[in-house]
Design a protein around this motif. Structure first.
Motif, mmCIF file in Angstrom:
data_model
loop_
_atom_site.group_PDB
_atom_site.id
_atom_site.type_symbol
_atom_site.label_atom_id
_atom_site.label_comp_id
_atom_site.label_asym_id
_atom_site.label_seq_id
_atom_site.Cartn_x
_atom_site.Cartn_y
_atom_site.Cartn_z
ATOM 1 N N PHE A 15 8.971 16.121 8.747
ATOM 2 C CA PHE A 15 8.167 16.328 7.557
ATOM 3 C C PHE A 15 8.326 15.236 6.509
ATOM 4 C CE2 PHE A 15 8.267 20.913 8.799
ATOM 5 C CZ PHE A 15 6.917 20.989 9.042
ATOM 6 N N THR A 16 9.151 14.249 6.762
ATOM 7 C CA THR A 16 9.442 13.304 5.702
ATOM 8 C C THR A 16 8.247 12.500 5.252
ATOM 9 O OG1 THR A 16 10.078 11.620 7.302
ATOM 10 C CG2 THR A 16 11.810 13.033 6.419
ATOM 11 N N ALA A 17 7.223 12.386 6.071
ATOM 12 C CA ALA A 17 6.101 11.521 5.721
ATOM 13 C C ALA A 17 5.004 12.239 4.948
ATOM 14 C CB ALA A 17 5.508 10.919 6.985
ATOM 15 N N VAL A 18 5.230 13.474 4.566
ATOM 16 C CA VAL A 18 4.184 14.236 3.895
ATOM 17 C C VAL A 18 4.206 13.938 2.406
ATOM 18 C CG1 VAL A 18 3.262 16.525 3.472
ATOM 19 C CG2 VAL A 18 4.384 16.022 5.614
ATOM 20 N N PHE A 19 3.305 13.062 1.948
ATOM 21 C CA PHE A 19 3.420 12.643 0.555
ATOM 22 C C PHE A 19 2.078 12.428 -0.112
ATOM 23 C CE2 PHE A 19 5.029 9.332 3.500
ATOM 24 C CZ PHE A 19 3.819 8.760 3.781
ATOM 25 N N SER A 20 1.094 13.221 0.203
ATOM 26 C CA SER A 20 -0.170 13.114 -0.510
ATOM 27 C C SER A 20 -0.605 14.503 -0.945
ATOM 28 C CB SER A 20 -1.251 12.495 0.384
ATOM 29 O OG SER A 20 -2.469 12.454 -0.316
ATOM 30 N N GLN A 21 -0.866 14.653 -2.214
ATOM 31 C CA GLN A 21 -1.294 15.959 -2.690
ATOM 32 C C GLN A 21 -2.698 16.291 -2.206
ATOM 33 O OE1 GLN A 21 -0.287 16.904 -6.796
ATOM 34 N NE2 GLN A 21 0.908 15.026 -6.896
ATOM 35 N N GLU A 22 -3.500 15.285 -1.958
ATOM 36 C CA GLU A 22 -4.825 15.486 -1.406
ATOM 37 C C GLU A 22 -4.851 14.865 -0.012
ATOM 38 O OE1 GLU A 22 -7.763 13.926 -3.979
ATOM 39 O OE2 GLU A 22 -7.222 15.211 -5.661
ATOM 40 N N ILE A 158 1.379 7.218 -4.661
ATOM 41 C CA ILE A 158 2.611 7.979 -4.802
ATOM 42 C C ILE A 158 3.530 7.331 -5.834
ATOM 43 C CG2 ILE A 158 3.841 6.742 -2.973
ATOM 44 C CD1 ILE A 158 5.107 9.401 -2.187
ATOM 45 N N LYS A 159 4.249 8.168 -6.597
ATOM 46 C CA LYS A 159 5.192 7.637 -7.595
ATOM 47 C C LYS A 159 6.453 8.496 -7.603
ATOM 48 C CE LYS A 159 3.002 10.049 -11.502
ATOM 49 N NZ LYS A 159 1.966 10.719 -10.702
ATOM 50 N N ALA A 160 7.547 7.896 -8.027
ATOM 51 C CA ALA A 160 8.844 8.580 -8.041
ATOM 52 C C ALA A 160 8.754 9.885 -8.825
ATOM 53 C CB ALA A 160 9.911 7.674 -8.641
ATOM 54 N N GLY A 161 9.312 10.935 -8.253
ATOM 55 C CA GLY A 161 9.305 12.246 -8.889
ATOM 56 C C GLY A 161 8.206 13.166 -8.391
ATOM 57 N N ILE A 179 9.276 18.840 -0.810
ATOM 58 C CA ILE A 179 9.783 17.477 -0.703
ATOM 59 C C ILE A 179 9.575 16.739 -2.019
ATOM 60 C CG2 ILE A 179 9.628 15.302 0.599
ATOM 61 C CD1 ILE A 179 8.186 16.996 2.796
ATOM 62 N N THR A 180 10.570 15.959 -2.436
ATOM 63 C CA THR A 180 10.466 15.118 -3.621
ATOM 64 C C THR A 180 10.551 13.651 -3.200
ATOM 65 O OG1 THR A 180 11.532 16.796 -4.997
ATOM 66 C CG2 THR A 180 11.436 14.552 -5.872
ATOM 67 N N TYR A 181 9.626 12.830 -3.718
ATOM 68 C CA TYR A 181 9.674 11.399 -3.449
ATOM 69 C C TYR A 181 10.618 10.749 -4.455
ATOM 70 C CZ TYR A 181 8.246 6.494 -3.347
ATOM 71 O OH TYR A 181 8.256 5.126 -3.282
ATOM 72 N N ILE A 182 11.597 9.995 -3.959
ATOM 73 C CA ILE A 182 12.619 9.384 -4.815
ATOM 74 C C ILE A 182 12.228 7.966 -5.240
ATOM 75 C CG2 ILE A 182 15.040 8.731 -5.009
ATOM 76 C CD1 ILE A 182 14.542 11.742 -4.795
ATOM 77 N N GLY A 183 11.722 7.168 -4.309
ATOM 78 C CA GLY A 183 11.373 5.785 -4.624
ATOM 79 C C GLY A 183 11.566 4.883 -3.421
ATOM 80 N N LYS A 184 11.533 3.588 -3.657
ATOM 81 C CA LYS A 184 11.666 2.612 -2.574
ATOM 82 C C LYS A 184 13.098 2.104 -2.494
ATOM 83 C CE LYS A 184 6.846 1.107 -2.606
ATOM 84 N NZ LYS A 184 5.908 -0.053 -2.560
ATOM 85 N N GLU A 185 13.523 1.806 -1.265
ATOM 86 C CA GLU A 185 14.890 1.350 -1.059
ATOM 87 C C GLU A 185 14.986 0.627 0.287
ATOM 88 O OE1 GLU A 185 19.277 3.445 -0.660
ATOM 89 O OE2 GLU A 185 17.775 4.362 -1.959
ATOM 90 N N ALA A 186 15.774 -0.433 0.359
ATOM 91 C CA ALA A 186 16.022 -1.133 1.616
ATOM 92 C C ALA A 186 17.202 -0.458 2.312
ATOM 93 C CB ALA A 186 16.325 -2.600 1.368
ATOM 94 N N VAL A 187 17.012 -0.076 3.582
ATOM 95 C CA VAL A 187 18.020 0.686 4.315
ATOM 96 C C VAL A 187 18.201 0.099 5.712
ATOM 97 C CG1 VAL A 187 18.586 2.949 5.279
ATOM 98 C CG2 VAL A 187 17.543 2.796 3.037
ATOM 99 N N SER A 188 19.422 0.155 6.207
ATOM 100 C CA SER A 188 19.739 -0.367 7.537
ATOM 101 C C SER A 188 19.865 0.754 8.556
ATOM 102 C CB SER A 188 21.047 -1.159 7.506
ATOM 103 O OG SER A 188 20.943 -2.297 6.683
#
Length: 258
Positions: A15-22, A158-161, A179-188
């Motif tokens: 479910f992590t990719a669900v990020f559009s209210q419409e 999409i925006k943080a929060g 789900i809450t969107y936190i923001g962008k981040e570089a991850v390994s």
């Protein structure tokens, strides 16, 4: 509703990719037949489980071509000796709408076994499963089809929060993941370092999760939108999910470095 830690992580991963209210119209899927994703779940330094997802051509259902998507999960190493898990989840989704027609699961977790076969009638708004019939309105998914549908949603605004909900059917009813969107981040991960979008799905404290447990997930900020990492704190220790292999992608992965 009984779920192992492995199942909880896999469900939330999907479910992590669900990020559009419409939920906008889908023009062309970002994935294709032949895609395969592999993950490793680690408890501290120990590998606890492995998961594999793949997409194949499915049979026609009611005259409609489908994608057949399978998610397999199993315990590994020492964990496999003490508590063996062998789970398979399958969904058949429409080529154009990506809505599910049929969902099946076969779960073996220790001595506990569970199977289910679920059909979705989107015209009448009815789900038929092993435990009966369930009415629904709007779009409802099984947890595997939800992830593949969500990968195609527009995220340009999409925006943080921002907070989002998605209804899904599992076992004996329709549930909602927050789900809450936190923001962008570089991850390994095992395949390199990637620019990602970070999310915080809500989890319920209990036998596995402590009161202040946080689950964080990172998906690639590119055309593929695949989860590469997840981390959740437990009552004792924490579990990390790591992408170990990706094949047959529609678009190339673009790591910052390998």
């Amino acid at each position: 509703m009984k779920k192992s830690l492995f199942t909880i992580i896999l469900i939330t991963n999907c479910f992590t990719a669900v990020f559009s209210q419409e939920l906008k119209s889908i023009n062309e899927p970002v994935f294709k037949v032949g895609e395969q994703l592999s993950y490793r779940l680690k408890y501290g330094i120990f590998t606890g489980a492995e998961a594999n997802l793949r997409i194949e051509d499915g049979e026609k259902i009611n005259g409609h071509p489908t994608f057949h998507i399978t998610a397999d999960g199993k315990t590994a190493g020492t964990f496999d000796i003490f508590y063996k898990v062998r789970n398979r989840y399958e969904t058949w989704v429409d080529h154009k709408t990506l809505l599910p027609y049929l969902y099946q699961e076969n779960r073996r977790e220790g001595s506990w076994k569970h199977t289910d076969k679920v059909s979705f009638d989107h015209e009448s708004g009815k789900i038929t499963a092993g435990k009966g019939g369930f009415q629904f309105k709007g779009r409802v998914f099984d947890f595997v089809s939800a992830y593949y549908f969500a990968r195609n949603i527009d995220i340009s605004k999409i925006k943080a929060g921002d907070k989002f909900d998605l209804p899904y059917f599992l076992d004996d009813g329709i549930y909602t993941l927050n789900i809450t969107y936190i923001g962008k981040e570089a991850v390994s991960c095992s395949l390199g370092k990637f620019n990602c979008l970070k999310f915080n799905p809500t989890i319920i404290p209990g036998r596995i999760f402590k009161q202040n447990s946080k689950l964080y997930l990172w998906i690639t900020d590119d055309n593929n939108r695949i989860p590469i990492k997840a981390n959740v704190g437990l009552i004792v220790g924490s579990v990390t999910m790591d992408l170990t292999d990706a094949k047959g992608l529609k678009y190339p992965l673009n790591p910052i470095n390998k």
